[in-house]
Write a protein that holds these residues in place. Structure first.
Motif, PDB file in Angstrom:
ATOM      1  N   HIS A  18      63.620  67.834  30.318  1.00 23.08           N
ATOM      2  CA  HIS A  18      64.877  68.549  30.586  1.00 23.08           C
ATOM      3  C   HIS A  18      64.884  69.913  29.902  1.00 23.08           C
ATOM      4  O   HIS A  18      65.272  70.916  30.513  1.00 23.08           O
ATOM      5  CB  HIS A  18      66.053  67.705  30.111  1.00 23.08           C
ATOM      6  N   TYR A  19      64.459  69.957  28.642  1.00 26.78           N
ATOM      7  CA  TYR A  19      64.439  71.237  27.927  1.00 26.78           C
ATOM      8  C   TYR A  19      63.441  72.210  28.551  1.00 26.78           C
ATOM      9  O   TYR A  19      63.724  73.404  28.694  1.00 26.78           O
ATOM     10  CB  TYR A  19      64.092  71.002  26.455  1.00 26.78           C
ATOM     11  N   VAL A  20      62.277  71.711  28.926  1.00 27.62           N
ATOM     12  CA  VAL A  20      61.276  72.588  29.558  1.00 27.62           C
ATOM     13  C   VAL A  20      61.787  73.087  30.902  1.00 27.62           C
ATOM     14  O   VAL A  20      61.625  74.264  31.247  1.00 27.62           O
ATOM     15  CB  VAL A  20      59.937  71.837  29.721  1.00 27.62           C
ATOM     16  N   LEU A  21      62.425  72.209  31.665  1.00 24.83           N
ATOM     17  CA  LEU A  21      62.951  72.602  32.982  1.00 24.83           C
ATOM     18  C   LEU A  21      63.997  73.704  32.841  1.00 24.83           C
ATOM     19  O   LEU A  21      64.030  74.655  33.638  1.00 24.83           O
ATOM     20  CB  LEU A  21      63.548  71.375  33.669  1.00 24.83           C
ATOM     21  N   GLN A  22      64.843  73.584  31.834  1.00 23.06           N
ATOM     22  CA  GLN A  22      65.862  74.609  31.604  1.00 23.06           C
ATOM     23  C   GLN A  22      65.222  75.977  31.369  1.00 23.06           C
ATOM     24  O   GLN A  22      65.703  76.998  31.880  1.00 23.06           O
ATOM     25  CB  GLN A  22      66.731  74.230  30.410  1.00 23.06           C
ATOM     26  N   GLU A  23      64.156  75.992  30.591  1.00 21.85           N
ATOM     27  CA  GLU A  23      63.537  77.269  30.235  1.00 21.85           C
ATOM     28  C   GLU A  23      62.774  77.891  31.413  1.00 21.85           C
ATOM     29  O   GLU A  23      62.880  79.083  31.654  1.00 21.85           O
ATOM     30  CB  GLU A  23      62.603  77.080  29.037  1.00 21.85           C
ATOM     31  N   ILE A  24      61.999  77.098  32.134  1.00 24.19           N
ATOM     32  CA  ILE A  24      61.262  77.692  33.252  1.00 24.19           C
ATOM     33  C   ILE A  24      62.209  78.048  34.396  1.00 24.19           C
ATOM     34  O   ILE A  24      61.892  78.899  35.231  1.00 24.19           O
ATOM     35  CB  ILE A  24      60.130  76.771  33.749  1.00 24.19           C
ATOM     36  N   GLY A  25      63.398  77.420  34.400  1.00 22.79           N
ATOM     37  CA  GLY A  25      64.407  77.794  35.392  1.00 22.79           C
ATOM     38  C   GLY A  25      64.938  79.198  35.182  1.00 22.79           C
ATOM     39  O   GLY A  25      65.492  79.795  36.110  1.00 22.79           O
TER      40      GLY A  25
END
Length: 510
Positions: free
Chosen positions: A428-435
């Protein structure tokens, strides 16, 4: 000998036309049999055609692949004094691709000094590999798969295999010593509620709050910090009446905010650091014989993700309390199970596998993050993606003899609810950042049975950085600046995960 026996009687066209039907049938049967014999005999008698010869040198092992239009048989022998491996290829003649093998051996090849090629017998070509040290060779055949035809593979493994743990310890020895010099008592690594003086926990909590100054939530286990904020510390239970810590609490926040939005950079004073380094396993997908997906202009997934992985490693190694290990740091193939084993060997805290999507339609676009699923894929697209990535071993080429089937099944079948739960948080944290960098293909972490994520004790995610099959996104992947931003986004997501899930204590690695 009579003339009648040497010269066959000539039958004129007129006589042929007037011949009985039985004569025509005999001639047709004879002609068909002759055609069948001519079609079969050359196929068994002629030598196979060599389509390509490829060499993949690496510290882990060197692979030589001979691709032909039909399967070959091979015999292998190991000789010593000096060390060399002899491979006899049966059913092939010495042609130009095999001759070119000599020039394809690089001077810095870790295993091969040189190779000699010659026609040993009719339809038998001998390869002699002069070695730089003792090896454990493996020669095996692979059936056609994907764009490949028949392949004969010669893998040369060093007799003493490289140990990823030893390499990691040697690389990070100085950093570990620096942490040990300023480390708090061992009890300071017992999770979020720790010794008040541990600045590492303070930065983790600040990081979770998005870099805000001295938030109330992390101050709960640190009474002195609570006392520095009179409006928030209304509970009378806080015993932190002494005022000396107050000035010390504000400067760290300002300094860290200037250096890093989430305060992960060097702490303002050295007495509060974790007792151990956080180990991140980076897994650039595919490699060597397995190019992964390819873009419209010919860009290979394996090259893109290797570059992103190297950039991520450099950024992690630049952090004061983190270190990185790569499952591959060059262009060679690593089986899926070995990738997991490498991460477990170094006792990694976290695992990230980096890929670039491809789909049948060039319009598909966006980035994605995947975690493991125990009960099927979260979508048809996730299932399709997992099946594609799990076929890597077939394309890359794995010798059945080298697989410990029982061990592989036990390792790949082990998964725990806790690991998946932590992986979903991490993803979830990685997805937020690459988003923030690219459009998201889906706004949540997807799940599927990715073999490379099946480590029972390491939170693991697979990041699809973009659709390389999309012309626009392939162009972005070709941009070094974009790849660097993608590496930074992944690192920030990792930091945010550890901000809300501080690393647990572990025994020192030896």
């Amino acid at each position: 000998m009579s003339r009648k026996m040497l010269i066959k009687p000539f039958r004129s066209l007129e006589a042929t036309a007037s011949a009985p039907p039985s004569w025509h049938r005999r001639k047709l049967i004879q002609a068909g049999a002759s055609t069948l014999i001519l079609a079969l005999v050359p196929a068994t008698a002629r030598a196979a055609s060599v389509l390509a010869v490829r060499v993949w040198p690496a510290e882990d092992y060197t692979r030589v692949t001979i691709e032909t239009d039909r399967s070959l048989e091979a015999e292998q022998r190991v000789l010593q004094n000096p060390d060399r491996v002899v491979v006899d290829l049966k059913g092939v003649d010495l042609d130009q691709p095999l001759k070119d093998l000599v020039a394809k051996i690089a001077p810095n090849d870790p295993q091969i000094s040189q190779v000699r090629v010659g026609q040993f017998q009719p339809h038998v070509v001998r390869l002699v590999f002069d070695l730089k040290g003792a090896v454990k060779p493996q020669t095996f055949s692979l059936p056609p798969v994907g764009s490949y035809r028949n392949r004969l593979v010669v893998d040369l493994y060093p007799e003493v295999a490289p140990d990823p743990l030893l390499a990691l310890l040697q690389k990070s020895q100085g950093k570990e010593q620096a942490l040990a010099m300023n480390a708090p008592p061992p009890s300071a690594l017992n999770g979020p509620q720790q010794v008040p003086g541990d600045d590492s926990d303070a930065f983790f909590q600040r990081y979770a709050q998005g870099g805000t100054s001295a938030p109330a939530q992390p101050a709960a286990p640190k009474p002195p910090v609570l006392a520095a904020r009179p409006p928030v510390s209304s509970p009378p239970s806080t015993p932190s009446a002494p005022t000396p810590p107050k000035p010390a609490a504000k400067p760290p926040t300002q300094t860290l905010a200037n250096q890093d939005d989430f305060g992960f950079k060097t702490p303002p004073h050295s007495r509060g650091k974790t007792l151990r380094l956080i180990t991140v396993a980076i897994d650039p997908g595919h490699g060597g014989e397995d190019p992964g997906a390819s873009g419209p202009s010919g860009l290979h997934e394996k090259d893109v993700v290797l570059d992103i992985g190297r950039r991520l490693r450099a950024k992690i190694d630049g952090e004061p309390n983190m270190r990185a290990m790569m499952t591959r740091d060059d262009d060679f193939f690593v089986p899926l199970g070995v990738r997991v084993q490498k991460a477990r060997r170094v006792d990694a805290d976290i695992f990230v596998s980096i890929h670039a999507d491809a789909f049948t339609s060039p319009s598909a676009n966006g980035s994605s993050v995947f975690a493991l699923s125990e009960h099927g894929a979260s979508s048809a697209a996730a299932r399709w993606m997992a099946n594609k990535e799990n076929s890597s071993d077939e394309i890359g080429g794995v010798s059945i003899k080298t697989q410990d089937v029982a061990l592989s099944r036990a390792l790949l079948d082990m998964s725990t609810t806790a690991q998946i739960r932590d992986s979903m948080k991490y993803g979830h944290y990685v997805l937020q950042e690459i988003g923030k960098l690219n459009r998201l293909h889906k706004g949540s972490v997807e799940q599927a049975g990715f073999a490379v994520l099946k480590s029972p004790d390491i939170p693991s995610v697979l990041v699809e950085t973009a659709f390389i099959s999309n012309p626009g996104e392939e162009q972005r992947l070709q941009d070094a600046a974009y790849r660097d931003k993608m590496a930074s986004a992944i690192l920030t997501g990792i930091k945010k995960y550890f901000a809300s899930n501080p690393p647990l204590p572990k025994n020192p690695m030896a």
